[in-house]
Design an enzyme around this catalytic site. Structure first.
Site: not given
Ligand code: DNO
Length: 403
Positions: A242, A360-361, A280, A307, A377
Site C-alpha cells: 500500500h 476506499d473510505h 490506492c 482502493h 469505514y
Molecule cells: C486505511 C487503510 C490503510 C491500509 C494499510 C495497508 O484506511 O487504507 O490502513 O489498510 O496501510 O497495510
C-alpha cells in the site's frame, strides 16, 4: 467479465456485519485475522474459520488487508528473521487456503494520518481531513518531538504556533488521541486503545527510527521482499504494498512508497510480478505531481488490488477525502485502464484477472450517524462509493465494447 467489487470488514469487532455487507452489492470481502498479534503465524484452521464464515453469507474472501509487517522488520532488527519466517508461513497458509492477494504496508510507526476525522462538508456529510499546519502544531507543540523544529520552515513554524494557541485542552487531547490511537488501533497499529500513556509510547516508537533514513528503510524493505516473495511465488500469492498515506515524510520518518520512482525502485529491488502494488488513488492522489492514470499504466502488470476514491488538494497542500468520483482524480480514466488491464491479463492466460477493487473510505452520511463504525469505514458512505464505482465500470465497459 467484471471487476471483483469488495468491501472491507474488520472481523467480529466490526460494528458493521457481513449480513449488512452482503446487501450492498459487494461480492468480495477484504479482511484480516485481527485477533492474531502482529508477527505471529496465521494458522490454516484460523484462516479457514474466517473464510467459511464469510462464505456462509454468499461472499468470498478475496484480499487480506493487512498481513502486518512488524516494526522489527522495518527497522532491520536482529529479531527480524524469526518474524519473517512466521510471515512466510502465513503467506504459505493463505495460499493453500486459496486466498491469494495480500495487502500490507511499509510505513514506519504510523499507518495513516489525518488531523480531523469529522470535517463537515456543505451537504452535512463528514469527511476526513489533513491540515498541514495543525499536523505541524501536533508535532512541535503537542508531541514536543525533539527534532521537530528542524523539519519545518520558519513560515510553517509560525503558522503552527498560531494554530496551537487557538486549541483548547480538549482539542489537544482529541488531536493527539485521533492521530496516535483512533486511526491506528483498529488496524492493529503500534499504540492500542488501552495504552495509558500513548504520547510517551509514540515518542519512544518514533525515536527508534533515529538513524534510519530512506536508504536504510529501502534496504530493510528489499531484504523483506527477497525473503518473502519466493514463498509467495511458490504458493501462487500476490503481495501488494500500500502506498504511504499521506505520500510525504511525516514526523521525521522516512517514506518509501509515495511516488512513481518508489514503484520503480520496488520493481528493481525484486522484479517478480508477485511483488506488487495496492493502487490506492486516495493516498497517491494527495500529491499533485502524482498522475494517477499514468502511474497505473506504467505499473499495471503488478497492480493486484485497488482502493478507489478521490482526494481534494487545497492550494496550501491541505487535503480532504472528497466524494469517490470527484473530478480531483480522473477515476474514469483510471477505470478504463483497469478494465483494459483485466482484458489483457485474461487474454494472456494470467489467472489473476479478478482485479479486486474496493471503494476506499466513505463519507459519514444519513444513517451512518446513528451507527458506530471505524474512522473512514461507515456503511452508507461506502455503499454510495461502491454503487458509483460499479456504475462507472458498467458504463465504461459498454463504451469500450461499442466503440
Ligand atoms: C486505511 C487503510 C490503510 C491500509 C494499510 C495497508 O484506511 O487504507 O490502513 O489498510 O496501510 O497495510
Amino acid at each position: 467479465m467484471e471487476l471483483k467489487k469488495a468491501l472491507r470488514w474488520f472481523g467480529k469487532n466490526d460494528p458493521i456485519s457481513l449480513a449488512q455487507i452482503a446487501q450492498t452489492g459487494a461480492k468480495g470481502i477484504v479482511t484480516a485475522l485481527h485477533h492474531i498479534p502482529n508477527g505471529e503465524v496465521w494458522a490454516v484452521d484460523e484462516i479457514l474459520k474466517t473464510k467459511t464464515n464469510i462464505e456462509s453469507y454468499g461472499l468470498t474472501w478475496d484480499v487480506v488487508e493487512s498481513l502486518p509487517v512488524s516494526e522489527d522488520i522495518k527497522k532491520g532488527n536482529p529479531t527480524r528473521d524469526a518474524i519473517i519466517k512466521n510471515y512466510k508461513e502465513s503467506v504459505k497458509n493463505l495460499g493453500e487456503c486459496g486466498i491469494t492477494t495480500i495487502c500490507y504496508n511499509f510505513m514506519p510507526v504510523l499507518d495513516w494520518a489525518r488531523t480531523s476525522l469529522s470535517y463537515t462538508l456543505p451537504n452535512g456529510t463528514e469527511a476526513m481531513y489533513y491540515q498541514s499546519d495543525l499536523f505541524a502544531a501536533f508535532d512541535i507543540y503537542i508531541l514536543n518531538r525533539p527534532q521537530a523544529l528542524n523539519d519545518y520552515t520558519e513560515v510553517q513554524i509560525t503558522a503552527a504556533e498560531a494554530i496551537y494557541k487557538t486549541l483548547s485542552k480538549k482539542d489537544i487531547q482529541d488531536i493527539a488521541y485521533n492521530i496516535i490511537v483512533v486511526t491506528q488501533s483498529f488496524i492493529d497499529g503500534a499504540v492500542g486503545e488501552d495504552e495509558k500513556e500513548p504520547v510517551k509510547l509514540f515518542l519512544e516508537l518514533l525515536a527508534e527510527y533515529d538513524g534510519i533514513d530512506k536508504a536504510k528503510l529501502r534496504e530493510n524493505f528489499a531484504y523483506f521482499l527477497n525473503e518473502v516473495i519466493p514463498t509467495a511465488e511458490k504458493h501462487g500469492v500476490n503481495l501488494a504494498v500500500h502506498p504511504d498515506d499521506p505520500p510525504f515524510p511525516l514526523l521525521g520518518l522516512p517514506r518509501i512508497m509515495s511516488a512513481p520512482e518508489d514503484f520503480e525502485w520496488l520493481t528493481k529491488a525484486c522484479p517478480s510480478l508477485n511483488n506488487g502494488i495496492t493502487f490506492c488513488t486516495g493516498s497517491l492522489g494527495a500529491r499533485k505531481d502524482n498522475n494517477l492514470p499514468n502511474i497505473f499504466e506504467k505499473f499495471a502488470d503488478r497492480i493486484h488490488f485497488l482502493h478507489l476514491r478521490s482526494t481534494k488538494i487545497l492550494d496550501n497542500g491541505d487535503f480532504y477525502e472528497a466524494e469517490h468520483l470527484d473530478e480531483s482524480v480522473n477515476l474514469a480514466s483510471v477505470m478504463k485502464k483497469i478494465i483494459k488491464e483485466q482484458i489483457r491479463r485474461k487474454a494472456c492466460g494470467r489467472l489473476d484477472y479478478n482485479m479486486p477493487i474496493r471503494p476506499d473510505h466513505g463519507h459519514k452520511m444519513l444513517d451512518d450517524f446513528n451507527r458506530k463504525s471505524n474512522p473512514g469505514y461507515p456503511l452508507i458512505g461506502r455503499l454510495k462509493g461502491l454503487a458509483e464505482l460499479s456504475g462507472l465500470e458498467v458504463g465504461m465497459r459498454y463504451i469500450m465494447q461499442n466503440n
